[in-house]
Design a protein around this motif. Sequence first.
Motif, mmCIF file in Angstrom:
data_model
loop_
_atom_site.group_PDB
_atom_site.id
_atom_site.type_symbol
_atom_site.label_atom_id
_atom_site.label_comp_id
_atom_site.label_asym_id
_atom_site.label_seq_id
_atom_site.Cartn_x
_atom_site.Cartn_y
_atom_site.Cartn_z
ATOM 1 N N LEU A 94 -2.438 -2.953 -1.990
ATOM 2 C CA LEU A 94 -1.802 -3.081 -0.684
ATOM 3 C C LEU A 94 -0.293 -2.997 -0.893
ATOM 4 C CD1 LEU A 94 -2.910 -3.565 2.190
ATOM 5 C CD2 LEU A 94 -2.436 -5.993 1.861
ATOM 6 N N LYS A 95 0.352 -2.021 -0.250
ATOM 7 C CA LYS A 95 1.793 -1.835 -0.389
ATOM 8 C C LYS A 95 2.472 -2.376 0.860
ATOM 9 C CE LYS A 95 5.191 1.640 -1.822
ATOM 10 N NZ LYS A 95 5.424 3.076 -2.060
ATOM 11 N N ASP A 140 1.305 0.390 3.426
ATOM 12 C CA ASP A 140 0.143 0.012 4.239
ATOM 13 C C ASP A 140 0.570 -0.815 5.443
ATOM 14 O OD1 ASP A 140 -2.230 0.957 2.585
ATOM 15 O OD2 ASP A 140 -1.149 -0.235 1.095
ATOM 16 N N TYR A 268 1.510 -1.410 11.169
ATOM 17 C CA TYR A 268 0.686 -0.612 10.256
ATOM 18 C C TYR A 268 0.215 0.657 10.959
ATOM 19 C CZ TYR A 268 -2.523 -3.697 12.784
ATOM 20 O OH TYR A 268 -3.164 -4.417 13.766
ATOM 21 N N LEU A 278 -6.366 -4.808 4.391
ATOM 22 C CA LEU A 278 -5.277 -4.868 5.366
ATOM 23 C C LEU A 278 -5.591 -5.842 6.491
ATOM 24 C CD1 LEU A 278 -2.589 -3.994 6.486
ATOM 25 C CD2 LEU A 278 -3.674 -1.940 7.426
#
Length: 292
Positions: A94-95, A140, A268, A278
């Motif tokens: 997850l960025k 993300d 997002y 997410l």
Amino acid sequence: MDRLLSIEVFVTVVELGSFSAAANVFDITPAMVSRHVTSLEAQLGGTLLARTTRSMKLTELGDNYYKNCKHILGLLNDANAGAEAMTSKPRGNLKVSASLGFGALELAPKIAQYLKLFPEVNIELSLTDRYVDIIEEGFDVAIRIGELKDSSLKARKIANFELIMCASPEYLQEHGTPQTPEELIDHECLEFTSWASNGGWHLIGKTKSNKVPRFIANNGHALRFAALDAIGLILQPKGLLKADLASGQLVEILKAYAPKPRPVYAVYPSEKHLAPKLSSFVDFLSNSFNNQ
């Protein structure tokens, strides 16, 4: 060669404009990138990219093939996201993007708590005060403060961002306690570099002055140390100062004139299916901030 991989490499070459850039994305050599493109050209019986030592340009065949491949990869990503969304366990990378102050002070502790609950999720946190294009830069989710611009992105409010004004008891004993914003002109107001010309102390109603601030910094912690040492008044996020307020080292002032809390959003991409990693992250942030 893996045809799907070759297509992904080709699309990346077109979008980044060079074999070397695509090679960095896939962690392969530029020569291997060239082999992928050449393999596709051999299968198609035509040239996709007209290449010289100095330039690269899509042919008519290449342009049409790129558009179709881009569409196919998009459908494939949607299919993968939909399949992942059907699994119940958050996993994967997850960025996350956030501002420097809020990210380090408020978000980072929440991320640590989240990682304990979801051991199969890995998070890369990038902190910057510049505006981040999450689609172009591959994030993300981004955590943003304040009202959002119109966007194709989805947003969910997760918290409120509050600024408070404080001073040390020593400073107030020596200089007095301001009772109205107009009185701030007679006090040392510690300045935050990133404030816009109409932000910061001007949100309180402080009259503009030609007086040069004794201390300006682009970091809230630096301003906090100055306030603790009775250098001046501080206006910073509540999260930064709450421990000092609780200990009595700082005293809140002009509470009735504090800036209106601003919403904090998780933003997002607008996709049909949110991956569990997410959705669980956004849910956790919302519950955690609202229950603290």
